[in-house]
Design an enzyme around this catalytic site. Structure first.
Site, PDB file in Angstrom:
ATOM      1  N   ASP A   1       4.631  19.354  48.609  1.00 11.96           N
ATOM      2  CA  ASP A   1       4.148  18.479  49.680  1.00 11.96           C
ATOM      3  C   ASP A   1       2.633  18.546  49.860  1.00 11.96           C
ATOM      4  OD1 ASP A   1       6.798  18.085  49.979  1.00 11.96           O
ATOM      5  OD2 ASP A   1       6.927  18.686  52.072  1.00 11.96           O
TER       6      ASP A   1
ATOM      7  N   GLY B   1       7.676  14.388  50.567  1.00 14.32           N
ATOM      8  CA  GLY B   1       6.632  14.934  51.422  1.00 14.32           C
ATOM      9  C   GLY B   1       7.244  14.897  52.803  1.00 14.32           C
TER      10      GLY B   1
HETATM   11  P1  FBP Z   1       9.180  23.036  50.616  1.00 14.82           P
HETATM   12  O1  FBP Z   1       8.394  22.776  51.860  1.00 14.82           O
HETATM   13  O2  FBP Z   1      10.149  24.110  50.749  1.00 14.82           O
HETATM   14  O3  FBP Z   1       8.285  23.237  49.436  1.00 14.82           O
HETATM   15  O4  FBP Z   1      10.030  21.752  50.258  1.00 14.82           O
HETATM   16  C1  FBP Z   1       9.496  20.504  50.395  1.00 14.82           C
HETATM   17  C2  FBP Z   1      10.476  19.421  50.048  1.00 14.82           C
HETATM   18  O5  FBP Z   1      10.475  19.150  48.676  1.00 14.82           O
HETATM   19  C3  FBP Z   1      10.174  18.181  50.869  1.00 14.82           C
HETATM   20  O6  FBP Z   1       9.288  17.327  50.215  1.00 14.82           O
HETATM   21  C4  FBP Z   1      11.524  17.593  51.102  1.00 14.82           C
HETATM   22  O7  FBP Z   1      11.592  16.863  52.298  1.00 14.82           O
HETATM   23  C5  FBP Z   1      12.396  18.792  51.191  1.00 14.82           C
HETATM   24  O8  FBP Z   1      11.799  19.777  50.395  1.00 14.82           O
HETATM   25  C6  FBP Z   1      13.795  18.542  50.694  1.00 14.82           C
HETATM   26  O9  FBP Z   1      14.550  19.651  50.959  1.00 14.82           O
HETATM   27  P2  FBP Z   1      15.989  19.929  50.378  1.00 14.82           P
HETATM   28  O10 FBP Z   1      15.793  20.634  49.077  1.00 14.82           O
HETATM   29  O11 FBP Z   1      16.583  20.838  51.367  1.00 14.82           O
HETATM   30  O12 FBP Z   1      16.696  18.628  50.211  1.00 14.82           O
END
Ligand code: FBP
Length: 700
Positions: A227, A279
């Protein structure tokens, strides 16, 4: 075994077949053998840490209270040392057990952090051991770890994902989990723990560092997240860590795919490709993607939040009132902004394009932000009083809506209860079920709203489609017709183009793209206009050529939606991320070997060429502030969002009109090229960083 099976087995054993279907492609072989450059300080056999007072932090009293042993940490610069004294030599080179955990979503480059730590630790003392905790922080709590071997490290060098030890999102947030974690660190006789994660995970690292301080276990954080919202500055705005790792690779992967879509739509000229880009909150990725591939429209959440509707303000002024709804964007406003771009491109014959929507855009839209905050509070309150079971108690959307309805009723009976009132309930009931479901989805372990589970693009595009239909009915959404084509078609039917041109087009003779007059919205109205102008008798049919021209002027709005997120998180790291993360690994080891704790490994000057990179230890605790999480104020590392005054954003804003390309002629799409480690084709650093460095003295 039958003859057929034998033959099949023989074929599968042929060397050419084995090589062809091997899981290990040539690309992987090349990647594994790539040796990232090391910062000059790491060419020395030893390093030391120089504390500096160049940076200032405004310490939050709550951080000082909760993190007393690490709150006064300073920024430490890693320096090379070739001939240390014997004490330093002994301490630096002692056998160490170092644990490492990945926390949160994967980000390209994580394996190189491990590789860097491994190489640095083993070259200092081959007896040292690196342990990887499996499945994220759960691995620490449950003591699920494995020793990281050279073979394992070599298999994952320069490769994407977090596959070596996996990851997870558990938060070590209770006294019990903290005790269990301490027991694990003790059982493995760890000297140090490395937490690779985002804002929440580095927050966790600080609390672990505090907890382990008296037990002599060092805890070091590493800034990870695609992000790009971990950008660390001191209180005077000096950059300490301009970007988390993984951001560049993910943006590059997204931009590559989106650039391909730009090629597709400008060839087939029939689709708008709607691309939601990950993001969670901040739009850094969307901004970088915009710079890398120049989509026709890129929404930036932070910009939307700043939106002021001048027309409404003017109107209110005339009426001697104040219209507060003029500040900030509503979903409806936003759909109008998108429609405006679509309509303007259509006018010059471009009924196609690429639209980029940041995943977290909803966070910046007033009415939705209000729902998110209110629902977060309601769910957190329920979970606190009912033992964390809101989603178990109300599994179906209908159950959840019923619960909310009851809350609204409560607010009528008890004026002190105001989180969810009847107006909220009415507004909420007005939105489509799939969107309600998205807004009510379970929060993650850190209390974050899970934007990736909401079909933001669908919400917006449904509004866009509806509004385009209205514009079509009002005669305001038309496809511009190339003048040449019009003339050719009319001539083919033996009709003088100039005879009908001024009657049916509003800009005949004025433009190369002809726009049918707004009152002609159907063949019936076309006939009426021709009759009215005395060019057609009531009993006669509209000439075939004119019917063809009219049909061509009616745009069909067709979209293809795409979600870019998980693919980018799993992509292989770019040269920038390979090199950045490998050096972060070395930085981590230097911090550990010199006794640091509660610090985040970082590299300064990432916005410059590699030779300027400067490895650092940055104190985590002084950068924390209070934020509302699960309806409680909690200390967390502050997320960085897009600065609408930054050069990178201002450049994108200034080029918005150009990239929309609502003029006859070529598009401005840009192909960011492949992700290679050997050539010069991939940019050597994020474009956002390059542009934002324009701010600084002495750089460009
Ligand atoms: P981190 O903040 O843990 O790096 O993750 C960011 C992210 O990739 C976001 O962009 C997205 O909204 C979220 O993870 C998705 O999370 P999940 O893996 O739980 O679907």
């Amino acid at each position: 075994m039958g003859q057929e099976n034998l033959e099949q087995e023989a074929i599968l054993n042929l060397p050419i077949v084995r090589e062809t279907v091997s899981n290990i492609s040539n690309e992987v072989i090349i990647r594994r053998s790539f040796a990232p450059r090391r910062c000059a300080v790491f060419e020395s056999s030893y390093t030391f840490l120089e504390e500096t007072d160049r940076f200032e932090f405004k310490i939050h009293p709550e951080s000082a209270k909760q993190l007393p042993d690490i709150i006064y940490n300073k920024v430490q610069t890693v320096k090379g040392l070739d001939s240390p004294g014997s004490d330093k030599k002994q301490l630096y080179g002692k056998k160490r057990n170092i644990g490492i955990v990945f926390s949160g979503g994967p980000a390209p480059g994580g394996h190189n952090v491990i590789a860097g730590i491994f190489d640095a630790a083993k070259s200092t003392n081959p007896e040292s051991k690196i342990f990887g905790f499996l499945m994220g922080p759960d691995g620490i709590i449950e003591n699920e770890a494995m020793e990281v071997t050279r073979e394992l490290v070599d298999n994952y060098r320069n490769l994407g994902g977090f596959g070596m030890i996996k990851t997870g999102r558990t938060k070590i947030d209770t006294a019990e989990k903290m005790t269990m974690s301490a027991q694990t660190l003790n059982a493995l006789q760890l000297d140090a723990l490395v937490v690779v994660g985002g804002d929440d995970s580095n927050t966790n690292a600080a609390f672990l560092a505090q907890e382990m301080f008296s037990k002599g276990v060092q805890v070091i954080g590493v800034p990870k997240t695609i992000d790009g919202d971990i950008q660390v500055r001191d209180s005077r705005g000096n950059d300490l860590c301009a970007m988390s790792f993984g951001f560049h690779s993910a943006a590059h992967a997204f931009a590559g795919s989106i650039s391909n879509l730009a090629t597709d739509c400008s060839s087939d000229v029939k689709y708008w490709h709607v691309c939601k880009v990950m993001g969670r909150v901040a739009s850094h990725l969307a901004l970088e993607v915009a710079l890398k591939c120049h989509p026709n429209i890129t929404l930036i959440g932070e910009d939307i939040a700043d939106y002021i509707d001048q027309k409404r303000i003017e109107r209110a002024k005339q009426e001697n009132t104040v219209d507060y709804t003029a500040y900030g964007m509503t979903l409806r406003n936003l759909s109008r902004v998108i429609c405006d771009g679509i309509v303007r491109r259509a006018e010059v014959g471009k009924n196609y394009g690429v639209l980029v929507i940041p995943e977290g855009v909803l966070e910046f839209i007033n009415e939705i932000q209000m729902f998110i905050i209110k629902l977060n509070t309601i769910i957190a309150d329920y979970n606190q009083t009912h033992d964390n079971i809101f989603h178990k108690d109300f599994p179906l959307l209908e159950d959840k809506l019923d619960f909310l309805r009851r809350q609204a009723r409560l607010s009528r009976e008890n004026p002190n209860f105001s989180v969810w009132n009847t107006r909220d309930d009415d507004l909420f009931n007005d939105i489509p079920a799939f969107f309600q479901e998205g807004l009510l989805t379970e929060r993650d372990a850190h209390g974050n709203f899970q934007f990736s589970l909401v079909q933001t693009e669908k919400v917006l595009m449904d509004l866009v489609t509806d509004y385009l239909e209205i514009l079509k009915d009002e005669g305001k959404y038309k496809l511009g017709i190339a003048k040449n084509w019009y003339e050719k078609t009319m001539n083919k039917y033996g009709i003088d183009p100039d005879k009908y041109g001024p009657v049916i087009f509003k800009n005949y003779g004025l433009s190369d793209f002809l726009l049918i007059k707004p009152d002609i919205i159907s063949k019936k109205t076309l006939k009426q206009v021709l009759e009215h102008e005395g060019m057609l008798k009531e009993s006669k049919d509209v000439p075939q050529a004119l019917k063809k021209v009219f049909e061509k002027s009616v745009p069909k709005f067709k979209t293809q939606t795409h979600f870019y997120g998980y693919d980018g998180r799993g992509s292989d790291p770019t040269w920038f991320d390979c090199t950045y993360t490998y050096n972060l690994g070395f930085t981590v080891f230097s911090l550990i070997a010199s006794g640091a704790t509660g610090q985040m490994a970082a590299i300064r000057n990432l916005e410059m060429g590699f030779d300027h990179w400067e490895p650092l230890g940055v104190p985590i605790a002084p950068m924390m502030h209070l934020e509302e999480r699960k309806s409680k104020l909690e200390l967390v590392l502050e997320k960085s969002i897009v600065d609408v005054n930054s050069p990178a954003f201002r450049v994108v804003k200034a080029l918005r009109e150009k990239w929309l390309a609502a003029v006859p002629g070529n598009e401005c799409y840009r192909n960011p090229g492949p992700n290679t480690l050997t050539g010069d084709t991939v940019e050597d650093r994020p474009l956002t960083l390059k542009l934002n460095s324009l701010n600084k003295d002495g750089i460009r």
